[in-house]
Write an enzyme that holds these catalytic residues in place. Structure first.
Site, mmCIF file in Angstrom:
data_model
loop_
_atom_site.group_PDB
_atom_site.id
_atom_site.type_symbol
_atom_site.label_atom_id
_atom_site.label_comp_id
_atom_site.label_asym_id
_atom_site.label_seq_id
_atom_site.Cartn_x
_atom_site.Cartn_y
_atom_site.Cartn_z
ATOM 1 N N ARG A 1 0.609 -1.071 0.021
ATOM 2 C CA ARG A 1 0.043 -0.581 0.018
ATOM 3 C C ARG A 1 1.233 1.166 0.355
ATOM 4 O O ARG A 1 0.544 2.408 -0.758
ATOM 5 C CB ARG A 1 -0.899 -0.045 1.146
ATOM 6 C CG ARG A 1 -1.455 0.855 0.723
ATOM 7 C CD ARG A 1 -2.922 1.394 2.518
ATOM 8 N NE ARG A 1 -4.132 2.007 1.852
ATOM 9 C CZ ARG A 1 -4.339 3.005 2.367
ATOM 10 N NH1 ARG A 1 -2.901 3.566 3.086
ATOM 11 N NH2 ARG A 1 -5.104 4.317 2.253
ATOM 12 N N CYS A 2 1.639 0.707 0.626
ATOM 13 C CA CYS A 2 2.711 2.508 0.533
ATOM 14 C C CYS A 2 3.042 2.533 -1.087
ATOM 15 O O CYS A 2 3.663 3.722 -1.243
ATOM 16 C CB CYS A 2 4.251 1.982 1.856
ATOM 17 S SG CYS A 2 3.309 1.713 3.616
ATOM 18 N N MET A 3 3.632 2.110 -0.775
ATOM 19 C CA MET A 3 3.992 1.693 -2.881
ATOM 20 C C MET A 3 3.309 2.194 -3.898
ATOM 21 O O MET A 3 3.723 2.115 -5.214
ATOM 22 C CB MET A 3 4.798 0.406 -2.880
ATOM 23 C CG MET A 3 5.884 0.209 -2.339
ATOM 24 S SD MET A 3 7.167 -0.970 -2.598
ATOM 25 C CE MET A 3 6.061 -2.268 -2.744
#
Length: 410
Positions: free
Chosen positions: A398-400
Site C-alpha cells: 500500500r505504501c508503494m
C-alpha cells in the site's frame, strides 16, 4: 488508456496507479544518514528493483494501468518554462548560502535535458558533481560539512502513497512531516498541476502552513466516508483543514464526502501511519494489528455551518465502522493470527500494509506467512510478492502505490 481520477473506496477494482521505481537515490544511504533518511538498513538496490518490477507486473496482471513518477515528470519538464521554474525551486529550497554557488548550480541544472533534470530532482546533486564548474575556490569549497550533497536525494520516493492522495475525483497534495521528504510534495504537485493527463482534476494542497498530513494516514472508506489516522506523521490541525475541504459539496470547491473518521494511534515510528496497523481488504473486512486495538481512539467529524466541524468521540473502532458502512457486521482480521509474537514480528515487516486490487483480493509481502494464511482463512484472496529489500524502507504494497482510479463499488 486515460482513466479519469476517481477513488471512492479502498477496495474497488484498481484501474490506475502511480509508482516510482527505486533508483540511484537509494545509493545515497550510508550508515550515518539512515536515521535522517528514515531507513532501518541499507537495501541491495538491484534486488530492490527486481522486487519492485515484479510488484508492477503483478498490478498489470490484475488489469491495472501503471504510471511512473519519473516518466510523467519528464513529460512535464519538456516545457521550458516549467523546467526553468523547477530549477529555481531546487536552488532556492536547498539551503545554499553562497550566491556564487547558487549561480553555479543553477547553470549546472540549466544544461540538463528534461530526463536529466528529473534525475537531479530525485537522486540529488552531489558536491563532487559541481567540482569542475568551480573556477574560483572560496573557503567553503575546502571546508565542507560531511553531507556529500548540495541537493539532497529522495530515497523514500518509492513510497508514492504519502506525498499525494486521490480523494474522490480530486488530488490531495499532502505535506510531509520530515525534512528529508518535503521535496516529494513539490515533485508530485508538478505532475498533478501541469501534466495534460490531469488538466481537469481539482488539486487540493496547502492545508496549513506548518501541520503535516501524509497519504499513509488517508483511507477512502466509501463514497460517503474518509478515514484519517492521527499519527506521528499527521497532525490534528491538518486533519481539520483537510476535513473541511473534503466535506464541502463539489459546487463549493470540495469533494462532497459526508464524514471523516479520525483514528488516533500511538505516536511512534513502529506505527508511523495508520496503514501500518489497519487496512481495508474487502467491503466489510479489515486487516488490523491486534496489539494496537485497545489503544485506538476514534472520532467522527461532520461539517456544520460556516466551516465548523462537529466532533464526536466514538465507542470503539468496530461500532464506528459499522455505522459508516451501514452494515450489521464488520470483520477485523488480526494480522499474525492469535500469536502475539508472530503478530508483532510480521507487523514490523508490514503484514498489515495490504493493497486491495479488487474487493477481497489483496497484494501483500510474501514473507508474512502467518498473516497471509490468516487472511486466506477469512476468505481473502492473497497475492504475495517478494519484498525483502523493499521492506527496509519501512513500507509495504500500500505504501508503494498511489491509486489514481478504482471502479465504484455500486
Amino acid at each position: 488508456m486515460n482513466i479519469p481520477v476517481s477513488v471512492t473506496s479502498e477496495v474497488g477494482r484498481l484501474q490506475a496507479v502511480l509508482l516510482h521505481r527505486p533508483g540511484r537515490e537509494l545509493e545515497s544511504l550510508t550508515p550515518q544518514y539512515l536515521d535522517s533518511m528514515l531507513f532501518e538498513d541499507i537495501p541491495f538496490l538491484e534486488q530492490m528493483k527486481e522486487e519492485h518490477d515484479n510488484f508492477a507486473r503483478t498490478l498489470i496482471s490484475q488489469g491495472c494501468e501503471v504510471l511512473y513518477v519519473e516518466s510523467l515528470l519528464e513529460e512535464v519538464f519538456c516545457d521550458q518554462t516549467l523546467r526553468a521554474k523547477a530549477i529555481e525551486y531546487l536552488v532556492s529550497s536547498s539551503h545554499l548560502i553562497s550566491p556564487s554557488l547558487r549561480e553555479i548550480i543553477r547553470g549546472f541544472l540549466t544544461e540538463k535535458s528534461a530526463s536529466q533534470l528529473v534525475a537531479c530532482c530525485i537522486a540529488g546533486v552531489l558536491k563532487s558533481d559541481i567540482d569542475e564548474y568551480v573556477t574560483q575556490k572560496t573557503l567553503s569549497y575546502y571546508i565542507r560539512d560531511a553531507f556529500p550533497y548540495y541537493i539532497a536525494p529522495l530515497p523514500n520516493l518509492y513510497f508514492t502513497r504519502d506525498p499525494a492522495t486521490a480523494v474522490g475525483s480530486g488530488i490531495s497534495v499532502n505535506l510531509m512531516k520530515t525534512e528529508s521528504r518535503r521535496r516529494e510534495n513539490w515533485l508530485v504537485s508538478q505532475i498533478f498541476c501541469h501534466h495534460p493527463r490531469f488538466q481537469n482534476v481539482r488539486v487540493y494542497q496547502d492545508y496549513t502552513s506548518e501541520s503535516s498530513i501524509e497519504g499513509g494516514d488517508i483511507l477512502i472508506l466509501n463514497e460517503r466516508s474518509i478515514i484519517i489516522g492521527s499519527s506521528a506523521r499527521t497532525d490534528v490541525w491538518a486533519i481539520e483543514s483537510f476535513a473541511r475541504k473534503m466535506l464541502k459539496p463539489a459546487d463549493e470547491g470540495g469533494e462532497g464526502f459526508k464524514e471523516v473518521l479520525v483514528i488516533q494511534i500511538p505516536f511512534t515510528r513502529a506505527y508511523m501511519h495508520l496503514d501500518t496497523v489497519f487496512t481495508m481488504v474487502d467491503v466489510d473486512s479489515f486487516c488490523l494489528f491486534a496489539g494496537i486495538e485497545s489503544k485506538l481512539r476514534v472520532f467522527r467529524l461532520t461539517l456544520g455551518k460556516g466551516d465548523t466541524l462537529h466532533i464526536s468521540q466514538q465507542k470503539d473502532l468496530r461500532s464506528a465502522l459499522k455505522k459508516s458502512l451501514n452494515t450489521g457486521s464488520v470483520h477485523l482480521i488480526k494480522s499474525g493470527g492469535d500469536d502475539a509474537i508472530v503478530s508483532a514480528r510480521e507487523q514490523w515487516n508490514d503484514s498489515t500494509n495490504t493493497l486491495a486490487v479488487a474487493p477481497g483480493t489483496i497484494i501483500t509481502y510474501k514473507r508474512n506467512i502467518v498473516s497471509n494464511e490468516t487472511l486466506s482463512r477469512h476468505g481473502i484472496t492473497v497475492i504475495p510478492v517478494g519484498g525483502s529489500e523493499l521492506v527496509r524502507g519501512r513500507g509495504g504494497p500500500r505504501c508503494m502505490s498511489m491509486p489514481l482510479a478504482r471502479e465504484p463499488l455500486s
